[in-house]
Design an enzyme around this catalytic site. Structure first.
Site, PDB file in Angstrom:
ATOM      1  N   PHE A 152       0.853  -1.195   0.000  1.00  0.00           N
ATOM      2  CA  PHE A 152       0.000   0.000   0.000  1.00  0.00           C
ATOM      3  C   PHE A 152       0.887   1.243   0.000  1.00  0.00           C
ATOM      4  CE2 PHE A 152      -2.467  -3.396   1.925  1.00  0.00           C
ATOM      5  CZ  PHE A 152      -3.690  -3.311   1.266  1.00  0.00           C
ATOM      6  N   ARG A 154       2.395   4.737  -1.443  1.00  0.00           N
ATOM      7  CA  ARG A 154       2.069   5.907  -2.257  1.00  0.00           C
ATOM      8  C   ARG A 154       3.355   6.490  -2.818  1.00  0.00           C
ATOM      9  NH1 ARG A 154       0.382  10.184   0.649  1.00  0.00           N
ATOM     10  NH2 ARG A 154       1.155   9.270   2.588  1.00  0.00           N
ATOM     11  N   GLU A 155       3.415   6.627  -4.123  1.00  0.00           N
ATOM     12  CA  GLU A 155       4.606   7.205  -4.730  1.00  0.00           C
ATOM     13  C   GLU A 155       4.835   8.605  -4.175  1.00  0.00           C
ATOM     14  OE1 GLU A 155       5.338   6.672  -8.927  1.00  0.00           O
ATOM     15  OE2 GLU A 155       3.777   5.149  -9.027  1.00  0.00           O
ATOM     16  N   PHE A 252      -7.949  12.511  -0.088  1.00  0.00           N
ATOM     17  CA  PHE A 252      -8.431  12.159  -1.418  1.00  0.00           C
ATOM     18  C   PHE A 252      -9.685  12.929  -1.818  1.00  0.00           C
ATOM     19  CE2 PHE A 252      -5.490   8.829  -0.508  1.00  0.00           C
ATOM     20  CZ  PHE A 252      -4.946   8.483  -1.733  1.00  0.00           C
ATOM     21  N   ASN A 254      -9.400  16.056  -3.084  1.00  0.00           N
ATOM     22  CA  ASN A 254      -8.780  17.189  -3.765  1.00  0.00           C
ATOM     23  C   ASN A 254      -9.099  17.108  -5.251  1.00  0.00           C
ATOM     24  OD1 ASN A 254      -7.346  18.153  -1.384  1.00  0.00           O
ATOM     25  ND2 ASN A 254      -6.050  16.352  -1.616  1.00  0.00           N
ATOM     26  N   PRO A 255      -9.857  18.064  -5.782  1.00  0.00           N
ATOM     27  CA  PRO A 255     -10.236  17.997  -7.193  1.00  0.00           C
ATOM     28  C   PRO A 255      -9.040  18.191  -8.103  1.00  0.00           C
ATOM     29  CG  PRO A 255     -10.840  20.126  -6.274  1.00  0.00           C
ATOM     30  CD  PRO A 255     -10.368  19.282  -5.123  1.00  0.00           C
ATOM     31  N   CYS A 263      -1.179   2.455 -10.244  1.00  0.00           N
ATOM     32  CA  CYS A 263      -2.085   1.589  -9.476  1.00  0.00           C
ATOM     33  C   CYS A 263      -3.563   1.789  -9.795  1.00  0.00           C
ATOM     34  CB  CYS A 263      -1.847   1.796  -7.979  1.00  0.00           C
ATOM     35  SG  CYS A 263      -0.245   1.216  -7.408  1.00  0.00           S
ATOM     36  N   LYS A 266      -5.003   0.665 -13.439  1.00  0.00           N
ATOM     37  CA  LYS A 266      -4.963  -0.775 -13.740  1.00  0.00           C
ATOM     38  C   LYS A 266      -5.705  -1.592 -12.686  1.00  0.00           C
ATOM     39  CE  LYS A 266      -0.538  -2.301 -11.698  1.00  0.00           C
ATOM     40  NZ  LYS A 266      -1.081  -3.406 -10.907  1.00  0.00           N
TER      41      LYS A 266
END
EC number: 1.1.1.22
Length: 438
Positions: A152, A154-155, A252, A254-255, A263, A266
């Site tokens: 899990f 996050r880049e 999450f 944030n427009p 991730c 796909k």
């Protein structure tokens, strides 16, 4: 303990380096000899804050090594993690797990008795169960175990995600698998990190379900942003009000121009195909994926409309990676937006702090600039596609002087609308009340 990490892509390299920081002996394996040589020189093949330093520290301590030889990597190992690519299969959207099966066969051929083979790659439900049969056929004389341990990460924040995770998910069918994974993650016990032990299938599905939910959350706030514009509301205040509800949360919300990366696109596609195959279609996820695909194209139309047309004009693009703090161009909105603007006659000048080398390979015909101000020179509009921090702190006076027309299409809402309007910019954000926008 000793582990082998099969695959030195994003997941494998970060996971291997972080496990070595826990004090585990880690051998990272890759079939690309040039890549292994570069890793041995301390060169990280991906842009991830802190990764090069982490690699160097643990390589110097002898805990982190790199090889192209699977046999030596698994010799004496307690576990072998499969961290190879599972891209979307062309045509149908299913995850291509051929590399996972190939890696499992190679590991099984040389595995010591008692080795736990762990899927770290994101794989469809049922893959680990199939791998159990595969490795037992490949090595009938040895007791090998299979576990599922989805990542899990996050880049841009992957190291912190690994070292301070919200949870660890482990699918284990044997006491040996459970014991080895429990020991490997023992350093997280001081943080009281929840470790969820479950079935192979549940562990695999948890990864897909989590990513699909987050992708849906992003898509939802993007649609709310469009509604805010239509009725004169402000999406940032709306997101704040929603996020204060602990059942919803602020993250999450944030427009922007749509989700991208390695991730969400796909994984949503793979989940949709898995659900259809199981006769349990995921209509909400299907809608979110379709809306997200359409949004990227709509953002190109938004830029063109803000300029009153782009034919024969120069557009300055600030940021091309799918998010900041990475050089990843996979499914980045820029890969849809820039070609569309070019097809309408626009000339593109662009800058990105980390992604220009990768972007050159996938977006032709762009003039790549050494900094943001150079990209703005003579442009009719500055289009912000990625919210790199350095763009937040650009000098408005220099921006205005560089632009041929003081116009900004801010697809990440990094600037204050009223402030930019007061400085003489024709400014348009997403889902915000913009003075003078029309």
């Amino acid at each position: 303990m000793k582990i082998a990490m099969i695959g030195t892509g994003y997941v494998g390299l970060v996971s291997g380096a972080c496990f070595s920081e826990f004090g585990t002996e880690v051998v990272c394996v890759d079939h690309d000899a040039d890549k292994i040589a570069a890793l041995r020189r301390g060169e990280a093949p991906i842009y991830e804050p802190g990764l090069a330093d982490l690699m160097a520290r643990n390589a110097d301590a002898g805990r982190l090594t790199f090889t192209g030889d699977i046999a030596s990597a698994v010799a004496g190992a307690d576990a072998a993690f499969l961290a190879v690519g599972t891209p979307a299969r062309p045509g149908d959207g299913h995850a291509d797990v051929s590399a996972v099966y190939d890696a499992a066969r190679a590991v099984a051929a040389h595995a010591p008795d008692g080795l736990v083979i762990v899927t770290k790659s994101t794989v469809p439900v049922g893959t680990a169960r199939e791998l159990e049969g595969l490795v037992h056929r490949e090595a009938p004389d040895r007791e090998l175990h299979v576990a599922a341990n989805p990542e899990f990460l996050r880049e841009g924040a992957a190291i912190d995600n690994f070292m301070h995770p919200d949870r660890v998910i482990v699918g284990a069918n044997s006491e040996r698998s459970r014991s080895v994974l429990e020991q490997l993650y023992r350093p997280l016990s001081r943080l009281e990190t929840p470790t969820v032990f479950t079935t192979l299938e549940t562990a695999e599905l948890t990864k897909y379900a989590a990513n699909a939910f987050l992708a849906t959350k992003i898509t939802f706030i993007n649609e709310m942003a469009d509604l805010c514009e239509a009725v004169g509301a402000d999406v940032h205040a709306l997101a704040h009000g929603m996020g204060l509800d602990r059942r919803i949360g602020r993250s999450f919300l944030n427009p922007g121009p749509g989700y991208g990366g390695s991730c969400f696109p796909k994984d949503t596609s793979a989940l949709i195909q898995t659900a259809r195959g199981a006769a349990a279609p995921t209509r909400i996820v299907e809608a979110a994926a379709a809306v997200n695909d359409a949004r990227k194209e709509s953002m190109a139309h938004r830029i063109a409309a803000h300029c009153g047309g782009v034919a024969g004009r120069t557009i300055a693009v600030l940021g091309v990676t799918f998010k900041p703090n990475t050089d990843d161009m996979r499914a980045a909105p820029s890969r849809v937006i820039i070609p569309l603007l070019q097809s309408w006659g626009a000339t593109i000048r662009a800058h990105d702090p980390a992604g220009m080398a990768a972007a050159r390979e996938v977006i032709p015909g762009v003039t790549w600039c050494r900094d943001a101000y150079e990209a703005l020179e003579g442009a009719a509009c500055a289009a912000v596609l990625t919210e790199w921090n350095e763009y937040r702190n650009l000098d408005p006076a220099r921006m205005k002087a560089a632009l041929a027309e003081p116009r900004i299409a801010d697809l990440r809402n990094i600037y204050d609308p009223a402030s930019m309007a007061a400085r003489g910019f024709a400014y348009r954000g997403i889902g915000r009340i913009t003075p003078g926008a029309g």
